[in-house]
Design a protein around this motif. Sequence first.
Motif: not given
Length: 476
Positions: A191-197
């Motif tokens: 559900a999430a990847s990279g450094d973005r919240y």
Amino acid sequence: MRSIFTKSLALGLLLPACSVQVVPDQSAASNAAASAEAAKWSDRTAAQLRNAIDARATHSLDQVDFGAAANDDAGRTAQALRFAGALARGATDPSKLYEVYSVPRPAPDLKAGLAAALAAGDLTGWLDGLAPQDANYKKLSDAYRALRRDPQAPVAAIASTGEAIEPGAADPRLPAIARELAVLDYLAPDAASGDRYTPAMVAAVRRMQADYAMKPDGIIGGEALAILNMSDVDRSRAIAVAMERLRWLERTPPATRIDVNLAAARLTYWRDGKIADSRKVVVGEPDTETPQLGSPIFRLVANPTWTVPRSIQKKDLASKGAGYLKANNMVWKNGWIVQQPGPKNSLGLVKFDMQNEHAIYLHDTPAKALFAEVQRQRSHGCVRVEDALGFADMLARDGGVYEQWQQARATGKETFVKLPRQIPVRMLYQTVLFDDAGEPIVRNDPYGWDDRVGTALGFKAGKALRVESGAADVGP
């Protein structure tokens, strides 16, 4: 949950085996005592004892003091029995650590075993065989020793320094945070990847904050990081506690049994030595915790009534009027509030009657939404079973009373169906699970019960972050 080595996240319950030991007869005990008198220590067996105690980190017992090496036979015998007892039954006594603990424990004759080992000159083999022998125990041992290689470096996985992370922000800590949220079951692994919240991560953090009585604002500050973060010292302590809890359990299980892990709020049904079913449960909230019991299911109850306990009556129903009782199909009987059978009954449509003095049992519930929660410590102490009717059907089929059970259900009235064979149930508390790669995962401690075991084993107190869920309804 925390992954010791980052792996996939499908979880298997850490629930090893147990059985009732046979108590030796008096003649056997007399023979054992005579053997103990006859057997003597040799330089070889004395060295084996020293080596075993020196290597006690294999069993996560390196914080336990078994005393300096003894130089006489009596001293060596006493030290060997202390160490053997720690391996065979645990270094701590759960009945002294908890108000209620009735799960069966091992009861080997250690004096007879020591006498035989000394006579054979093989203390090492005897001691090695006393601890749990299953693969999960060995994996915990390997993980513990790996984490304790540098105990002076309690480095947290996620830096707690820096600004709080606001929704939509970018931060280099977010990939590690996302992994921890996934391990804790708050976030899907993809559900999430990279450094973005991301919004998905914000929603996961808000759910986590709500479970721990924080303001659910989605801002990742010090409090949220305290839950997400765990140092190697924290992990090693949790694994040591998990190994101790396994040593409390008898080694060979009944082939058919039910194990409930209270920390993970999950039930596992074993049939003929194999896992036949696993499902979610709702267990007692903190302060009304489900106790660690060994207690069998002896009958199924179709369309149960519920006699409201005095504690719930006083706490939750004292301010309710006649209209509430009528709306919830409750009546007064002989000074007690009794809820009649039906879809609104707090026990649902089936109760799994158990034999124990604490009035703890498994049951259905009309509050189905609670099974979607991550932290499912939300009842007044009894265990609510997901799809309880389906589970009851399964037990009835396995017990050969399926037709009788269906007839009982069809009456619409409270009807009892005795199982031909009682099914042993163990209520356990295990904060370490395994992922599908077989690696240990350390989970948060919803009741805060790990500290008392860790402290008794010689570890410094941890950061017992209890769940603060609050019971969702008046059910048991």
